[in-house]
Write an enzyme that holds these catalytic residues in place. Structure first.
Site, PDB file in Angstrom:
ATOM      1  N   LYS A 214       0.838  -1.202   0.000  1.00 14.07           N
ATOM      2  CA  LYS A 214       0.000   0.000   0.000  1.00 14.07           C
ATOM      3  C   LYS A 214       0.873   1.252   0.000  1.00 14.07           C
ATOM      4  CE  LYS A 214      -3.370   2.403   2.968  1.00 14.07           C
ATOM      5  NZ  LYS A 214      -4.093   2.350   4.264  1.00 14.07           N
ATOM      6  N   ASP A 219      -3.285  10.495   3.827  1.00 16.23           N
ATOM      7  CA  ASP A 219      -4.610   9.932   4.031  1.00 16.23           C
ATOM      8  C   ASP A 219      -5.428  10.812   4.972  1.00 16.23           C
ATOM      9  OD1 ASP A 219      -6.863   8.397   4.194  1.00 16.23           O
ATOM     10  OD2 ASP A 219      -5.965   6.833   5.433  1.00 16.23           O
ATOM     11  N   LYS A 226     -10.903  11.942   8.811  1.00 14.40           N
ATOM     12  CA  LYS A 226     -10.300  11.525  10.072  1.00 14.40           C
ATOM     13  C   LYS A 226     -10.282  12.691  11.065  1.00 14.40           C
ATOM     14  CE  LYS A 226      -6.918   8.335   7.981  1.00 14.40           C
ATOM     15  NZ  LYS A 226      -7.340   7.086   8.636  1.00 14.40           N
ATOM     16  N   ASP A 296     -12.657   6.189   4.042  1.00 17.67           N
ATOM     17  CA  ASP A 296     -11.413   6.024   4.794  1.00 17.67           C
ATOM     18  C   ASP A 296     -10.933   4.567   4.782  1.00 17.67           C
ATOM     19  OD1 ASP A 296      -9.251   6.916   6.268  1.00 17.67           O
ATOM     20  OD2 ASP A 296     -10.257   6.652   8.203  1.00 17.67           O
ATOM     21  N   GLU A 298      -9.765   3.151   2.141  1.00 17.77           N
ATOM     22  CA  GLU A 298      -9.280   3.300   0.770  1.00 17.77           C
ATOM     23  C   GLU A 298      -8.136   2.360   0.424  1.00 17.77           C
ATOM     24  OE1 GLU A 298      -5.991   4.731   2.799  1.00 17.77           O
ATOM     25  OE2 GLU A 298      -8.091   5.122   3.247  1.00 17.77           O
ATOM     26  N   ARG A 300      -7.642  -0.815   0.936  1.00 17.20           N
ATOM     27  CA  ARG A 300      -8.055  -2.090   0.335  1.00 17.20           C
ATOM     28  C   ARG A 300      -8.517  -1.900  -1.111  1.00 17.20           C
ATOM     29  NH1 ARG A 300     -12.251  -2.716   5.084  1.00 17.20           N
ATOM     30  NH2 ARG A 300     -10.543  -1.470   5.965  1.00 17.20           N
TER      31      ARG A 300
END
Length: 449
Positions: A214, A219, A226, A296, A298, A300
């Protein structure tokens, strides 16, 4: 580090029989002598800790050069030399290296003792340096490591090695159909990309490992934003990508007879008028449809495209994905261990053999079929979050949908990847380079068979 040739040094380190990690410093001797107790259970992890504690003691004495006796490490054969070098280099690491790109301790290190070969020392130093390169990338601020800059850094990491590097930009991703990666990355002004590093150390073998990491360099959580405090460490959401690249480079530099490809999807998860919305349905590279219930979750999504790429484009016969994937795994395991999911017990046994050599810790999560129901969707083939808890397990099961029956390991390193305070002496605050050593030994063991 090199073998000592009677050069003058300011400190000498000797692991000795005694209470584990009990350190004694004799500053009145010339050179300063430092002893560290090895305890009763001499393992690669203990070896890393002892030498990590020793190098920190040497730095506290403001030594600029140090001689390390590797006799005790050699009792674990070559694995002990790998552990000792990781302990020395890891314990001496400083956070400021992330901006300078430095990978060597600030003190000159020499090795002495019996039972080890120069070749083992060189290979161990290679792996230790690659772990520190991964730490540097993970610690790098997100404005200095956009997806494209991350890809360029990976290209630089592989420079001079027998590693083929390809970087696919946004236009190519659109043409090739990596829609899950694009769905996350299109929201940012910094375009997403896919980096592939191919090492063919065993051209006569039909086996190829696929290491998928990843690479979310920033993020925010997207529209499922978040909290500010949770966003603080999200520059390290590309730790899996850094780990798989570093492992491939170490395998290549040491000439291990194995074929391995690293696939790193990189993007930022931001908010814009192009961002994913909760409730969207997308179609990934595999052709499967995904209902996005949480923007959130994301990681995967981008990994699903990367796993498909590793299988269909790189012809990987075995897969490992590595990701800072879920807060749930941190809630369970803290900073001590990474979570694992698998569809193949023999492949998991290979991971455990590699972990025994690396000294890293992993915990196997259950994959009972009843958990699959938690990611069933009424609108699509699969949903990207659980209907009812079990977040770390269902995240792994989501990825399982994209491995096409290949032997597969999923490593969720969200807790183990970094910490403000080190768990072990070969660590310092910040990124730890988690999984690089285990992935290296996994590849090396495959090459030895």
């Amino acid at each position: 580090m090199k073998r000592w040739n009677q050069e003058p040094v300011q400190a000498v380190v000797r692991p000795v029989a005694g209470k584990y990690l009990q350190t004694r410093v004799y500053p009145d001797r010339t050179p300063v002598e430092i002893t560290v107790g090895v305890g009763e259970d001499w393992t690669p992890l203990a070896c890393k800790e002892v030498y990590g504690k020793a190098v920190k003691a040497a730095l506290e004495q403001e030594a600029e050069s140090c001689l390390f006796d590797l006799t005790e490490a050699a009792k674990l054969r070559s694995i002990g030399i790998y552990a000792a070098l990781e302990g020395i280099c890891g314990g001496a690491y400083k956070l400021k290296y992330a901006l300078s790109g430095r990978c060597e301790p600030e003190l000159t290190c020499y090795a002495c003792g019996e039972g080890w070969e120069d070749a083992d020392l060189e290979k161990a130093e290679t792996l230790a340096r690659r772990i520190l390169q991964a730490r540097n990338l993970i610690n790098c601020p997100p404005n200095l490591l956009t997806p494209t800059k991350f890809a360029e850094a990976l290209r630089d990491m592989a420079r001079g090695l027998p590693v083929e590097v390809e970087i696919y930009d946004r236009a190519q991703l659109e043409q090739l159909g990596l829609n899950a990666l694009l769905a996350v990355g299109t929201a940012s002004g910094n375009d997403p990309c896919l980096t592939v590093l191919r090492y063919t150390g065993a051209p006569d073998s039909s086996e190829r490992l696929g290491y998928v990491g990843k690479g979310v360099t920033c993020d925010t959580g997207g529209y499922c934003l978040k909290p500010g405090k949770s966003m603080e460490g999200m520059k390290g959401d590309m730790a899996g990508g850094a780990a798989v690249a570093a492992a491939v480079c170490a395998l290549a530099e040491n000439g291990v007879r194995v074929n391995v490809t690293a696939v790193i999807p990189a993007c930022e998860n931001r908010i814009s008028n192009l961002s994913l919305l909760p409730g969207d349905v997308i179609t990934g590279l595999s052709g499967q449809t995904i209902e996005v219930l949480n923007t959130d979750a994301e990681g995967r999504l981008i990994l699903s495209d990367a796993l498909t790429w590793a299988i269909r484009q790189e012809h990987a016969t075995r897969l490992v994905d590595v990701a800072t994937l879920t807060g749930a795994i941190y809630a369970m395991l803290g900073h001590v261990a990474a979570g694992v999911m698998t569809n193949d017990d023999s492949w998991y046994a290979c991971l455990m053999d590699a972990a025994e050599e690396s000294g890293e810790r992993f915990w196997k999560m259950p994959a009972f079929p009843e958990y699959e129901k938690l990611i069933e969707s009424d609108l699509a083939d699969v949903r990207n979050t659980s209907k009812d808890g079990c977040g770390a397990i269902t995240a792994g099961l989501f990825l399982k949908r994209f491995v096409e029956e290949r032997p597969w390991l999923h490593l969720d390193i969200a807790g183990a990847a970094d910490s403000k305070s080190p768990v072990w002496q070969h660590q310092v605050g910040g990124a730890h380079g988690t999984a690089v050593s285990t992935l290296y030994h996994l590849g090396k063991n495959m090459g030895d068979t």
